[in-house]
Design an enzyme around this catalytic site. Structure first.
Site, PDB file in Angstrom:
ATOM      1  N   LYS A 228     -29.613 -45.732  26.795  1.00  0.00           N
ATOM      2  CA  LYS A 228     -30.052 -45.078  27.951  1.00  0.00           C
ATOM      3  C   LYS A 228     -30.872 -44.900  29.046  1.00  0.00           C
ATOM      4  O   LYS A 228     -32.367 -45.070  28.173  1.00  0.00           O
ATOM      5  CB  LYS A 228     -30.465 -43.476  27.653  1.00  0.00           C
ATOM      6  CG  LYS A 228     -30.096 -41.862  28.649  1.00  0.00           C
ATOM      7  CD  LYS A 228     -30.007 -40.623  27.565  1.00  0.00           C
ATOM      8  CE  LYS A 228     -30.245 -39.486  28.380  1.00  0.00           C
ATOM      9  NZ  LYS A 228     -30.465 -38.560  28.957  1.00  0.00           N
TER      10      LYS A 228
ATOM     11  N   CYS B  38     -25.025 -38.165  27.557  1.00  0.00           N
ATOM     12  CA  CYS B  38     -25.549 -37.098  28.211  1.00  0.00           C
ATOM     13  C   CYS B  38     -25.456 -36.655  29.454  1.00  0.00           C
ATOM     14  O   CYS B  38     -24.236 -37.192  30.194  1.00  0.00           O
ATOM     15  CB  CYS B  38     -27.046 -36.863  27.330  1.00  0.00           C
ATOM     16  SG  CYS B  38     -27.722 -34.773  27.683  1.00  0.00           S
TER      17      CYS B  38
ATOM     18  N   GLU C  37     -22.712 -38.331  20.977  1.00  0.00           N
ATOM     19  CA  GLU C  37     -24.321 -38.905  21.651  1.00  0.00           C
ATOM     20  C   GLU C  37     -25.074 -37.865  19.775  1.00  0.00           C
ATOM     21  O   GLU C  37     -25.201 -37.228  19.834  1.00  0.00           O
ATOM     22  CB  GLU C  37     -25.373 -37.266  23.060  1.00  0.00           C
ATOM     23  CG  GLU C  37     -26.600 -37.939  22.787  1.00  0.00           C
ATOM     24  CD  GLU C  37     -26.909 -36.513  24.134  1.00  0.00           C
ATOM     25  OE1 GLU C  37     -28.011 -36.776  24.249  1.00  0.00           O
ATOM     26  OE2 GLU C  37     -26.843 -35.989  24.011  1.00  0.00           O
TER      27      GLU C  37
END
Length: 519
Positions: free
Chosen positions: A348, A398, A285
């Site tokens: 995301k 994440c 990430e």
């Protein structure tokens, strides 16, 4: 046992709440990385004995609240480590991170014990019926914790079994919430030995039946594991790069170029002696600290180390300038091919409150820890990406991986899951171990292999049975080349998700009714 239960239930005032917090902290040891599951056989009966002495609704709520506070205080201590990366700015938030979040999450446990107190008195629940009702209420509380206010389903009790893969196989049918329901029910049955109205024979029978049920689940899981030969997708070797860059250096302007060069060097390194060359590469990430789509030089540099015909898949921020001149930002994932072109992107969608955006920013005009003064925007939702040379996959950035039944596009099932993360915020702590274990559970639930790249670890490859085929330790720098496991057939949980939990809860409700009516 009756004497011990009587002494515990007789505790009052601060002694009761201190004992509740201690039992809650003890229950945390069942979770990763300790996996000391047998402690639940003491923690949950201890909570029920304390509730035996809770004469009022207030006492019942706060007994559960203190249990939850001790449980989450020990299990989530590492969250406050994120503030240490910029302690000059965020020192004042330390008490809120260390104790405020556990205090908030403990409310769900308090509501469960309050609900048990009310039901037990109105329906005259005792013995096994009360134990089953407690398990149901605990599970409902966990489910609510996983969904209310965007949800935080971290350290669900079902994750206690990640260290015992035969039992973990059951989540392919009943999910982690369902496994948690069974776990709490079985673990709480020793409380029956402290019930004066319960015969020792019936209490022993209930405990024995629960343990036999767990054993049967384990045997079924062992059979499931033994019937698989560990097949992999032909012609694909994924290189996972773990640069191990400290969070204090990750965004340092003086270090960004060097950090990027490290990623390039590790990507271009020769494979281990006798090993096949990687066909694709995965970086963590926000591994690239630049805006890829606006920086041709960075894209070309990545393209220069991309395997022939393959791609480098990396996390990187994305920006777009709106017509009014303002910028919007996304925490994104991009696939870059050998020409330096971005061939696929993903934004995301499940953002971290207070980390990537500030809830009620108009009321709380402070910077988010990771995003700063400008919040990240949310993407559209789970997607299935296509990248040349790879089976279609579902990207998860994440903590998107922590949400059961929400890790794939239900309209188009992927063939593997990709989780990129940066757990450097949490240092050498239990947090990254818990995060990796959660990813393992998602792989088993969905019957899909999981590839995971973490900045400081833990990185690795997990097949659809939760078995680890590649692994990079926490706090180390390195690369690992691994074959991509084949996807399994769609699991029952993958098809209908938490409807399996509804069915389980209905069966528990029926069992509670039968137990209540059985003399």
């Amino acid at each position: 046992m009756l004497r011990l239960a009587a002494r515990v239930s007789a505790l009052a005032g601060w002694r009761r709440y201190l004992a509740a917090a201690a039992f809650g902290g003890l229950a945390t040891l069942a979770l990763p990385p300790a996996f000391a599951v047998p402690v639940l056989l003491l923690a949950f009966p201890g909570l029920l004995w304390l509730l035996d002495g809770a004469a009022t609704r207030r006492a019942a709520f706060f007994t559960g609240w203190w249990f939850g506070f001790g449980h989450f205080l020990l299990g989530l201590y590492w969250i406050s480590f994120a503030l240490l990366t910029d302690i000059d700015r965020f020192w004042w938030m330390m008490p809120f991170a260390a104790a405020g979040l556990p205090a908030l999450l403990a409310v769900f446990v308090g509501l469960a014990t309050l609900g048990l107190h009310v039901l037990a008195r109105r329906l005259r629940l005792g013995g096994l019926a009360r134990v089953l009702a407690f398990a149901m209420l605990w599970t409902v509380a966990e489910y609510l914790r996983g969904h209310v206010l965007t949800g935080f389903p971290w350290n669900l009790i079902g994750y206690s079994w990640v260290g015992f893969l035969p039992v973990l196989q059951s989540v392919a049918v009943i999910g982690t919430y369902g496994l948690g329901l069974l776990t709490v029910a079985v673990a709480a049955t020793p409380a029956l030995f402290g019930d004066p109205a319960e015969s020792r024979r019936r209490a022993a029978g209930s405990v024995a039946f629960g343990l036999l049920l767990v054993a049967a689940i384990g045997v079924a899981g062992w059979v499931r594991l033994s019937q698989n030969d560990g097949s992999t997708v032909p012609g694909i070797v994924v290189r996972i790069v773990q640069p191990n860059i400290a969070q204090t250096l990750k965004w340092d302007p003086a270090e960004r170029a060097r950090n990027f060069e490290r990623l390039l060097e590790m990507t271009a390194a020769s494979p281990a002696a006798g090993g096949p060359a990687p066909t694709h590469v995965v970086w963590p990430e926000t591994a690239v600290p630049f805006f890829l789509e606006r920086d041709a030089a960075v894209r070309q540099a990545i393209g220069s180390v991309t395997p022939p015909g393959g791609s480098v898949i990396t996390g990187a921020p994305r920006v777009r300038t709106e017509p009014d001149g303002t910028n919007r930002f996304w925490n994104s994932l991009h696939a870059v091919d050998g020409s330096g072109a971005v061939v696929a992107s993903y934004d995301k969608f499940h953002l971290v409150p207070f980390g990537e955006y500030m809830p009620l920013r108009g009321v709380l005009p402070v910077a988010a820890i990771a995003a700063g003064s400008t919040d990240f925007s949310a993407g559209a939702g789970p997607e299935t990406l296509d990248v040349a040379g790879l089976p279609p996959f579902s990207p998860l950035v994440c903590y998107e991986v922590i949400f059961p039944a929400a890790v794939k596009n239900p309209e188009r099932r992927p063939e593997w899951l990709l989780n990129v993360t940066n757990d450097a915020w949490y240092g050498i702590s239990a947090g990254p171990h818990q995060h990796f274990a959660i990813a393992q559970a998602r792989a088993v639930e969905e019957g899909l292999p999981m590839v995971r790249a973490a900045n400081t670890g833990i990185s690795g490859v997990v097949d659809g049975y939760g078995r680890i085929s590649a692994y990079l330790e926490l706090g180390t720098r390195g690369v690992v080349d691994a074959a991509l496991p084949e996807a399994l057939g769609n699991t029952p949980y993958g098809r209908i998700g938490d409807w399996t939990l509804v069915l389980l809860l209905m069966s528990f409700a029926l069992s509670t009714t039968i137990a209540r009516q059985t003399p």
